[in-house]
Write a protein that holds these residues in place. Structure first.
Motif, short mmCIF file in Angstrom:
data_model
loop_
_atom_site.label_atom_id
_atom_site.label_comp_id
_atom_site.label_asym_id
_atom_site.label_seq_id
_atom_site.Cartn_x
_atom_site.Cartn_y
_atom_site.Cartn_z
N ASN A 175 170.60 12.55 -45.17
CA ASN A 175 170.21 13.93 -45.48
C ASN A 175 168.76 14.19 -45.10
O ASN A 175 168.42 15.25 -44.56
N PHE A 176 167.90 13.21 -45.38
CA PHE A 176 166.49 13.35 -45.02
C PHE A 176 166.33 13.44 -43.51
O PHE A 176 165.56 14.28 -43.01
N ASN A 177 167.05 12.59 -42.78
CA ASN A 177 166.99 12.65 -41.31
C ASN A 177 167.46 14.00 -40.80
O ASN A 177 166.87 14.58 -39.88
N GLN A 178 168.53 14.51 -41.41
CA GLN A 178 169.04 15.82 -41.00
C GLN A 178 167.99 16.90 -41.29
O GLN A 178 167.77 17.79 -40.46
N ALA A 179 167.34 16.80 -42.44
CA ALA A 179 166.30 17.78 -42.78
C ALA A 179 165.15 17.69 -41.79
O ALA A 179 164.60 18.72 -41.36
N LEU A 180 164.78 16.46 -41.40
CA LEU A 180 163.71 16.30 -40.42
C LEU A 180 164.11 16.91 -39.08
O LEU A 180 163.29 17.55 -38.40
N LYS A 181 165.36 16.72 -38.71
CA LYS A 181 165.83 17.32 -37.46
C LYS A 181 165.76 18.84 -37.55
O LYS A 181 165.35 19.51 -36.60
N GLU A 182 166.16 19.34 -38.71
CA GLU A 182 166.12 20.80 -38.87
C GLU A 182 164.68 21.30 -38.84
O GLU A 182 164.39 22.34 -38.26
N ILE A 183 163.78 20.54 -39.47
CA ILE A 183 162.36 20.92 -39.43
C ILE A 183 161.88 20.89 -37.99
O ILE A 183 161.17 21.80 -37.54
N GLY A 184 162.27 19.86 -37.27
CA GLY A 184 161.90 19.79 -35.85
C GLY A 184 162.47 20.97 -35.09
O GLY A 184 161.80 21.56 -34.24
N ASP A 185 163.71 21.34 -35.40
CA ASP A 185 164.32 22.50 -34.75
C ASP A 185 163.57 23.77 -35.12
O ASP A 185 163.32 24.63 -34.27
N VAL A 186 163.21 23.89 -36.40
CA VAL A 186 162.46 25.07 -36.85
C VAL A 186 161.10 25.10 -36.18
O VAL A 186 160.62 26.15 -35.74
N GLU A 187 160.49 23.93 -36.06
CA GLU A 187 159.18 23.86 -35.41
C GLU A 187 159.30 24.29 -33.94
O GLU A 187 158.49 25.08 -33.45
N ASN A 188 160.32 23.76 -33.28
CA ASN A 188 160.54 24.18 -31.88
C ASN A 188 160.84 25.67 -31.81
O ASN A 188 160.36 26.38 -30.91
N TRP A 189 161.64 26.15 -32.73
CA TRP A 189 161.97 27.57 -32.76
C TRP A 189 160.70 28.39 -32.99
O TRP A 189 160.47 29.40 -32.33
N ALA A 190 159.84 27.89 -33.93
CA ALA A 190 158.60 28.60 -34.21
C ALA A 190 157.70 28.60 -32.98
O ALA A 190 157.06 29.61 -32.65
N ARG A 191 157.61 27.49 -32.27
CA ARG A 191 156.80 27.44 -31.04
C ARG A 191 157.35 28.40 -30.01
O ARG A 191 156.60 29.09 -29.31
N SER A 192 158.68 28.38 -29.91
CA SER A 192 159.31 29.28 -28.95
C SER A 192 159.01 30.73 -29.30
O SER A 192 158.67 31.54 -28.43
N GLU A 239 156.51 31.77 -31.11
CA GLU A 239 155.07 31.99 -30.91
C GLU A 239 154.77 32.23 -29.44
O GLU A 239 153.99 33.14 -29.09
N LEU A 240 155.37 31.44 -28.57
CA LEU A 240 155.16 31.62 -27.14
C LEU A 240 155.68 32.98 -26.69
O LEU A 240 154.99 33.69 -25.92
N ASP A 241 156.86 33.34 -27.19
CA ASP A 241 157.41 34.66 -26.84
C ASP A 241 156.48 35.76 -27.35
O ASP A 241 156.24 36.76 -26.65
N MET A 242 155.97 35.59 -28.56
CA MET A 242 155.09 36.60 -29.14
C MET A 242 153.80 36.71 -28.33
O MET A 242 153.28 37.82 -28.11
N ARG A 243 153.26 35.61 -27.87
CA ARG A 243 152.05 35.64 -27.05
C ARG A 243 152.33 36.35 -25.73
O ARG A 243 151.50 37.13 -25.23
N THR A 244 153.51 36.02 -25.19
CA THR A 244 153.88 36.67 -23.93
C THR A 244 153.98 38.18 -24.14
O THR A 244 153.46 38.98 -23.34
#
Length: 153
Positions: free
Chosen positions: A111-128, A130-135
């Motif tokens: 469950n912890f690994n899955q949560a970390l993956k989701e956090i990583g996905d959220v982080e990537n989503w947030a970067r994406s 953020e990049l879209d917002m900057r664009t």
């Protein structure tokens, strides 16, 4: 006459020579020897019977001592076996509890690994995002600057 009899009659008295005692003392002596022999035999039989009884008693005592000694060892082995059986049951219960707890830990780690993956996905989503917002912000900025420059002042 009979051969070898030398003309004498075959009676006991005729064969005795001079100075030979009468047969009565011989019979008494033989009787006494027989009685002594029988008495000695009876003594030997009694001694043998006594020794046989003593041997049986000693063998019985030895057997009882050996059985008692073996029983002590058997009783100790039985007690040790009971202790081992108890320890085995306790160990089985503890092993089952440990296996259950380990399964729970594995579930928690997954469950912890899955949560970390989701956090990583959220982080990537947030970067994406953020990049879209900057664009978009840059595009809006160019548009705004372009409108300012093209507007009649």
């Amino acid at each position: 006459m009979a051969p070898g009899s030398r003309g004498e009659r075959s009676s006991f008295r005729s064969r005795r020579g001079p100075g030979v005692p009468s047969p009565q003392p011989d019979v008494t002596m033989l009787s006494r020897l027989l009685k002594e022999h029988q008495a000695k035999q009876n003594e030997r039989k009694e001694l043998q019977e006594k020794r046989r009884r003593e041997a049986i008693t000693a063998a019985t005592c030895l057997t009882e001592a050996l059985v008692d000694h073996l029983n002590v060892g058997v009783a100790q082995a039985y007690m040790n076996q009971r202790k081992l059986d108890h320890e085995v049951k306790t160990l089985q219960v503890q092993a089952a509890q440990f296996a259950k707890q380990t399964g729970q830990w594995i579930g928690m780690v997954e469950n912890f690994n899955q949560a970390l993956k989701e956090i990583g996905d959220v982080e990537n989503w947030a970067r994406s995002i953020e990049l879209d917002m900057r664009t978009i912000a840059t595009a809006l900025e160019y548009v705004y600057k372009g409108q300012l420059q093209s507007a009649p002042s």
